[in-house]
Each structure stands twice: as structure tokens, then as C-alpha cells.
Design an enzyme around this catalytic site. Structure first.
Site, short mmCIF file in Angstrom:
data_model
loop_
_atom_site.label_atom_id
_atom_site.label_comp_id
_atom_site.label_asym_id
_atom_site.label_seq_id
_atom_site.Cartn_x
_atom_site.Cartn_y
_atom_site.Cartn_z
N THR D 91 39.21 46.83 110.64
CA THR D 91 40.17 45.84 110.18
C THR D 91 39.46 44.50 110.12
O THR D 91 39.15 43.91 111.16
CB THR D 91 41.37 45.76 111.13
OG1 THR D 91 42.05 47.03 111.09
CG2 THR D 91 42.34 44.67 110.72
N LYS D 167 46.04 46.56 104.75
CA LYS D 167 46.00 46.74 106.20
C LYS D 167 46.57 45.51 106.92
O LYS D 167 47.38 45.62 107.85
CB LYS D 167 44.56 47.00 106.65
CG LYS D 167 44.31 46.95 108.14
CD LYS D 167 45.07 48.03 108.91
CE LYS D 167 44.82 47.91 110.40
NZ LYS D 167 45.73 48.74 111.18
N LYS D 236 44.51 38.30 116.31
CA LYS D 236 43.41 38.23 115.34
C LYS D 236 43.90 38.64 113.95
O LYS D 236 43.61 37.99 112.95
CB LYS D 236 42.28 39.16 115.78
CG LYS D 236 41.08 39.17 114.85
CD LYS D 236 40.27 40.46 114.96
CE LYS D 236 41.00 41.62 114.29
NZ LYS D 236 40.20 42.85 114.15
#
Lengths: 289, 289, 289, 289
Positions: D91, D167, D236
Site C-alpha cells: 500500500t 486501495k 498513514k
């Protein structure tokens, strides 16, 4: 002039005192009578109806509920001896201001909305800024009183709710200024700069205005008592601003953020502290509160 | 003093001009050389390295990328003829400020962070407010230059990033003030009060400070060009403040709201307008834009 | 059972129909009488009082004002022929739920709060999820009706306002899901991914639930009419949730963001569209609306 | 197939195990070598370069910095023995995805972006949902590996950054769902309803999907350890989503609110707890934390 004054909280007492010192004859009434006795030179009366007559009746109450209870539910507009003018100085909702204007029109009592800017210490010296809406003739008649209580009266047309909208807009800006200082101070402290040093710089340069200097000093000193203007009242005003904005299709992201933070401040026990305590919210969240 | 000046945007040109008028010998350099020729009495040089020497080298560049490119990637600190002091006046990130402090320490070049408050017209008259962090001795050496460019220099200790944190905190408060005025004006207009009338009242009383008066007048007049400080740069500063706040665990709800609104303003085409155009966002959302 | 049913909007009509089909004798009343005639097999009555009697009176009205007007201001609780039970299924404020519980207790009429989850098409098939609070004995008596209208009844204790709090919490989560999909779709489209493709993936995997599939399909197809649940009603529910949260000291940042965006959606003309149109707000702000 | 696998955190180990069990020959490398030994049946190698060759090299690293460090700064694309395909499953930011696509194109190494949805326990069973972008031919070649690790592969066109955008959009929706449940639970608890009861109802009806059931159960039980997906990683991803949204002019108010709350959660010590601990933020603010 023959004046009745209803509502003797810290602001009301100070304002009624100015009227007495300017030579007006002032009957005063407050729900809890001790406050009425505290206005030197005024004449305490036993009922709101005895105050709500004469040349001008002034009201300075805490909120919508209090004003509605005394004037509307108290049936004061149905009495024979109604005042020549109702000078309505409380910070109330725009919706109530509109209702009151209509009710007074039906009752034949001229209505002037005249909310004020300034804390109790400013009110003591007759230096408030007063925002006035209503018929020009009525505002002119109230001028001697307005001049006694305020440094300046700012006219905002004939529709009474406009003055209340202006008052709410101003208080929204005031609470926004406090929040901005609080966030800036928390940010600075995270980087090793004392919030007091930051605010000393900014409130003496770019932001050298009464609101920033006053609240900035409180935030810098983390001094939240005694309250000049308590946080719970600030929360009320933001709620009124949001409600009034919604009715005209305006969204206010800062006001929404303020609402959230004020609710948190009250939940954390700061509702009766000075509005400057709003600055504690972001500091606490960061673990530095 | 023998001064090199790097970065001649609107702010840099005005500041370099002050140094010339104060009698300093000023070499100037800018990436696009036309700007260098526009500083009357200064000596344009062909490379950044020729400017980055002498008693003091001043840098006033647009952002992190520009400063990093010229100083770090340009290898200026590896030259023999390095300046006696680097006076770094750009508005940059706290992270870069920390990096630069470390890099200069290794290179043996004293580093003073000295970002400024004030728009180009204020810079022209040498009336900026300058925030300075660095070794006291170094700041003292830079004093003749600081005095030529600024009305006052506010010291913030020895760690250079502190001055940058202060600068970002101040700009955050400035953008917050604009947003608050914009929301207040949209609210007032929804209730039939001209935003200009509202801001005239508030910026002459509670909020009678340079930032409120200046931006308030622009918002009242819906005058967004020419830009004194463009919206895209304001967005950059809010981004830097949010990033620096996150590193120290501080959340800033107002800054987050500003970020969203600035992104929207840029998406709607106002990035190159004056920062006052931020006020258009809430007005547009309400259908009154 | 002998049932009276008050309030025949799209939800009420479908629910009353279920009662008829389950063999109950149903008197129906609606402010505008055409709606009453539309419930096949039910017996339209001319006044709310004629409906508010029998074994159970069911109310399914649009909002606080409608329910308060019919039941409280209409004086229905003062009549001799009061119902054996009031099954109150409207989505109303927690404050009104508390008031009504007290008023019914004084009048000696058992009160069960039973708001529902499900759109009109779900109500048609008697497959609603019903949240019920009230005395266990009263809920048990209402069970035949609840079973006819719902797939399942979820009990939430005896204090009636709890069911309303649960309903508001659920609707808040629903509107949040729509906003999250709208933001995700706008984000994806900015990066060249069709919102429909994104939502097809996510609503068939991690978010494979009725709410996400239903509203996700509407957002993907940008299909906002006819409204299953209109945006203005969604805005009402968020307002009720925020008000109820404030009374217990809970701040809800997502709800505040939703409030702002719903106000904007209404200001931009989408108040009568399906709640899925909330997704247009962020798309419009980005210039892709 | 001859596979190299780089990055053996909890997700990577589980995914590499699936490849081994599907009969592929798998060389594994991790910065800390103990993790490499933990993949039964795989062949630990001493350097990343030894893993980055063969038919397909798979990378599953923690963040941008790790991937950039190993692949770009490690110079792996300059080696002679480069892999036939790089299957990049981490990711990462949209910006890095774009950079990597360009770098691989120059190096002549086919690049497929294939981030995944699913927690480690899902990865163990080869049941991830995989989002894949890249040349169709390259995705087809990787199919045996994708099928071994995932329940389904969802194609999103040829531009690699699209899979990463998808994502991030999905993770944003996931964190939003947690926040919405947290606010709803705090609201309900304020009104005397157990959060667990509320979430039991809602996650079994309107919100009966894996994300809501899984995180809802954690929030209901106030069970935040061990972390399935830790809060710091969630923060994040929201940061990456906000950054990527800004580059395409999209503002995301929910993402901004999440960012603020995640910063607060980390400042309050919950960074290493499960992402479900985000629900503690609003509860704590209300004094019920």
C-alpha cells in the site's frame, strides 16, 4: 427619560448603571431581586410589568427562554401601561427576533433590536458597541440611552432580526479567533515555542485588536477564571449562529468545528470558565492539556 | 555590509531594495535574471554561488523545493567562499528548517532563520515584522540588515526551526481570520445584511487590526485581484502547518477545514487570486457565490 | 386486533397494508385524505381521534412537529376513548420521545417507541427492522403488529427514548456511509477510476451490506430520483442526532461534516432528491459535479 | 513459477506461504532475516537482489520509504538479472506508484500494481481481494500467483497508480466506517444504550458486511489488542489518501476529520493498538473514554 430595565446580570447591571449616571430615571427588575438592589441610584420594582412601561423599556436577558418567558409568556404586551418603546438588547436567536418584531407590531409597541459587543468591564464605562435595527424614528428616540451605554451605535436597517444576525456573526468571529489562537499556541508549544511568546508577537502586530489582545492574554496566561464571558454562553451563541445560518442555506465549517470543541470543553468541565478555556481543548487532545 | 541576496520575487525585490537604500552593497541573484535587474542600485550576478558569499547571504525563496534546490542541491555550502552568515527568510517547512540548521552546522556556516510577516507593500517600506531564531551572536551581526528590512525583529531562541514554526502559526491565524470573515459575511448576507456593512463594523471595533482591516476590505469589495498574497501560497502554508503539527501530535481542526476549503478554491479556479478569495468558497456553496 | 393507523406517507401506507394483510382491522387517518383511501382493505376515518383508539393506535408521521400537532396539540390523550396502547413508530427527536413518554404516563396510555429501519420497498414486504422500547408487557401486546410489519423486532429496554436514540444512531451511520462512498468515488474519479467500478468492488467485498449496495448503486449510476428517502429528511435526522448528542456531551465530527454538506446539498437544489445525492457535494466542489 | 518475495511482515509471510503451498519455488528476503526463516518451504536469500529476479518478483513492504529504499535506492533495476515482472503489492502513495511505473518502463521491467484488501488472517487462507493495474499481458502472467494469494483479482486498467488509488479509497472507507461506529456508539451510550447492543443490531442488518462486523465487534468489546491492522498504519493511509486527493483537486471532509482524530489517538498513546481504537477518541472527549 423614564426607563424600565429588565435583566440585571453582569452586563445588565453595568448598563443600567450607565443610564442612572446619565441622569435617567431607571426602574429595575430582575428575577432574583438581590441583583436589582445592586444598581445604585435605580429604583427596584417588584414585578416585570412595573419595569415594562414608561418611555422606554430595556431588556437584557440571558437567552431566548428568559426573554420569551418574561415578555411573551408573562403577557407584558397585553397590559395597558405598555412602554413607548422596547429596546431589546439581549443576544437572542434570529428566529425569536423575527417573532418578537411581529408580536410587538401587533401590540403596537415600537421594537428596536440593539444587541451589544463588549464584556462587562466595557459596559461599566459606557463604551459598548451597539448594533441597532428598527424604525429610524424609534432608534432616534432611544438615542439618549444608546449614547449613555455605548461608545457608538451602528445602524443596520429597519428589520429587527438583522441586528441579531450581526451580533451572532460577530460572536462567531470572536469564538473563531479564540480557537485559532488556541490551535496556534498548541502548535507552537509542540515546537518548543511558548504560547505566550507567540501570542505576544501576533497580538501586538498583525492581530493587534481588542479581541485578540484580551483573549490572547488569557490564553497565554492559561487564566480562565473569573469568566468575563463564560464558555457555555459562547456555545449558545454558536448554536444560534448555526441554526440561523441553516435557515438561509449557509454552511459554516468553522462554526461546526467550534460547536464540536465547545461541547467537548463543557463535557470536560469547563462550561463555567471563561470562553478562553476553549484553547484547552486542542492542547488536551495533544497530551499537553 | 557586503550582502548577497538570493530570490527576487515580489517580497525579495522589496527587501533587497531596503538593503540598498540602507547603504549596503548588495549582489542579487534570481533564477530568472530579469528580476535581478529590477533592483535599483544592486549588483546582479550570474550565479547563485556569486551571491552566496560575503558578510551575509540572504535567501528569500518561494518554497522548500526552491530553497533546497539552490542551496543544498546546488552545493553552495561546499564552496570555499561561503558567506559569514546565512540569513534564511523564506517561509519553509519546519522539517527543512531543521535539516538546514544541521547542514549549516556541519559546513561551519552560521544560520539564522528569519521569516517575515507582511505583504509586499509593507516590505517596500522596510516595515516587516521579522521573527528570528539562531545563535544570539549571529542574530546580532545580522541586525543592521534586519533593521533595514523590518520595523521590529522578534527573537525566538536559538533553534532555527522555531522561527519557522512561529511563521506558520501566524499564517495559519491569518488564513483563519479570512475564513471566519468569509463565513460571517455569507451568514450575514443570508439575513439581508451586506457583508461590507458587517465587516465595516467588526474590523473597526473588536477586530481593528491590520489583518482584519486589510483582508476584510478585500472581502467586502469582493476584490481578489491583483493578489497581494496568492491563495495557492496560502494553501502551501496551511499544508506546512498541518504537517509540522502532526509531527508533534497536535491536531488542528481549523487548519483541516482551511485545507479542504483551499483545495476547493483552487479546484474552482481561484488559486492565483488573492487569499481573500477563500471567502468565495462558503458563499458559492450557499448559492450566493 | 382493532388498530388505528395515523400517518400515511409512503412508509405508513406500506406498513398499514401489512397490518391489513395480516388480518387486523385497521382504521386509517391522514391529514390529506387521499392517502387514506390508498390503503386497500383499510377503513378511512375522518378524524385523528377516530383512529386514536382501539387495541393499538399506530403513528407514523414525518417529524416532531407533525406528531406533536396531532397527538399533543390535537388533545388526543384527553379523550375518553383512548387506545389500549400507542405504538409510536415515527423518527422523532429524543427530547420529544421523552416528553411523550411522560405525557402518556400521566394519561395512563401505555407508550411503545418503535421506530423502523428500511425504505418503503422493504416496508411493503413486512421486512423492516423494528427497534422497540417500552414496558415489556406493552411490547408483547404489540407483537402481532410488529411481526406483521417487520422481519425482526430488536428490544432496547423500557425507556422509550432509547429506541429513538438507536434509530438516530443508525441513520447517522447510514448517511455517513453515503458520504464516505461519495468522497471515495470523487477521489477515485480524480485518478481516472470510474466511481461505479470502485463501488462495485467495495460493495461486493468489504462493504457487502444492504446500505452500501443500495446507495452505492445509486451513487455509481448518479441516479437520484425518485427518492427512496429524501435528502431533506436525512438532514433532519442528522440535526436530531446532533441535538441529542449535545444534550449528553457527545461531539460527533462526522455528523457535523454531514450537516454542513447536507445544508449545501439543499442550498444547491437537491433537497427533494434521494439521499444518495449527498455524493454530488464533494464532486461538485472538485469541479467534477 | 520461480518467484522472489521481498517483505515478510505479517501480511507478506502469509502471502508468501500461499505461494509455497501452491507449488511455486519461492525465494524470500526481508530486512531483518528472522522473518525470512519463518516462511516454511521457502528459500531465504541474503540480499534483496537475489530475491528480485526470476519469473516474478513480489514486493510487500510497509510503506513508501521501505519500497523506495529497497528497489530504487537499492539499485535493483540496474542489475542484469532483473525479474520478468515486478508484482508490487504494498500500500503506497499514488505518487510513488506513478514514479515506479515510469522507472520500470525505462528499465524494461513489466510492472503490475496489485495492492490487497484483507487482514493477515484472510491472507493466511489465500482469500484476499486483489486490485490489479498494469498491462493485461503482465497481469495474465501473474495470474497463477494472484490466484494463490487471493479469492478474486479485480482489474483496474493499465495505469498502475489506479490500483493504488482504489486501495487508498477502500481504506479510507474502512476507517470512515470505524469512526462512524465509534461516534454512534458514544452517542448511544450517552443515552443509556450499550454500544455493543447498538452495533449488534446494526452490523447484523443494514451494515452486515465484513468490515462492520469485524471492527464493530472490537469496538463493542473495547478490544484493541492485538492489532490486526494498527492505528498508525491507518493514519498513514489516510495521509496518503489526502495527499493524492489534493493533487487532483478533491477535498474530503471525512478524511480530514479522520486525520485529526487519528493524530489525537496517536498522541494519546493508541498508535500501536488496533485501528478500532479510533473509537476511543470521541468517547474520551465526552468524558466516557
Amino acid at each position: 427619560m423614564d426607563v424600565g430595565f429588565i435583566g440585571l446580570g453582569r452586563m445588565g447591571r453595568a448598563m443600567a448603571g450607565c443610564l442612572v449616571r446619565a441622569g435617567h430615571s431607571v426602574r429595575v427588575w430582575n428575577r432574583s431581586p438581590e441583583a436589582a438592589r445592586a444598581v445604585e441610584g435605580a429604583n427596584p420594582v417588584a414585578t416585570a410589568a412595573e419595569a415594562f412601561r414608561g418611555d422606554v423599556a430595556v431588556t437584557m436577558l440571558a437567552d431566548d427562554a428568559a426573554l420569551r418567558s418574561v415578555i411573551v409568556e408573562g403577557g407584558l404586551l397585553d397590559w395597558a401601561e405598555r412602554p413607548g418603546l422596547h429596546l431589546s438588547m439581549s443576544t437572542i436567536s434570529v428566529a425569536l427576533a423575527q417573532d418578537l418584531a411581529a408580536i410587538h407590531a401587533r401590540a403596537g409597541v415600537p421594537y428596536v433590536a440593539a444587541p451589544v459587543f463588549g464584556r462587562p468591564d466595557v459596559a461599566e464605562t459606557g463604551a459598548l458597541n451597539i448594533v441597532a435595527s428598527g424604525e429610524a424614528e424609534a432608534i432616534a428616540r432611544a438615542a439618549p440611552l444608546l449614547d449613555a451605554m455605548g461608545a457608538k451605535t451602528w445602524p443596520f436597517g429597519t428589520e429587527p432580526q438583522r441586528a441579531n444576525a450581526v451580533k451572532l456573526a460577530g460572536n462567531f468571529m470572536l469564538v473563531s479567533a479564540i480557537e485559532a489562537m488556541g490551535e496556534a499556541a498548541a502548535f507552537a508549544e509542540g515546537h518548543g515555542v511558548a504560547g505566550a511568546d507567540l501570542l505576544d508577537l501576533l497580538t501586538n502586530t498583525l492581530f493587534a485588536s481588542p479581541v485578540y489582545k484580551g483573549y490572547g492574554a488569557s490564553i497565554a496566561a492559561k487564566r480562565y477564571e473569573p469568566p468575563g464571558f463564560n464558555l457555555r454562553l459562547g456555545a449558545k451563541d454558536i448554536r444560534l449562529a448555526l441554526a440561523a445560518a441553516e435557515t438561509v442555506g449557509v454552511s459554516m465549517p468553522f462554526a461546526s468545528a467550534l460547536r464540536d470543541n465547545l461541547i467537548e470543553a463543557i463535557a470536560q468541565g469547563d462550561g463555567d470558565k471563561d470562553l478562553a478555556a476553549l484553547a484547552r481543548v486542542v492542547a488536551r487532545r495533544s497530551g499537553r492539556g
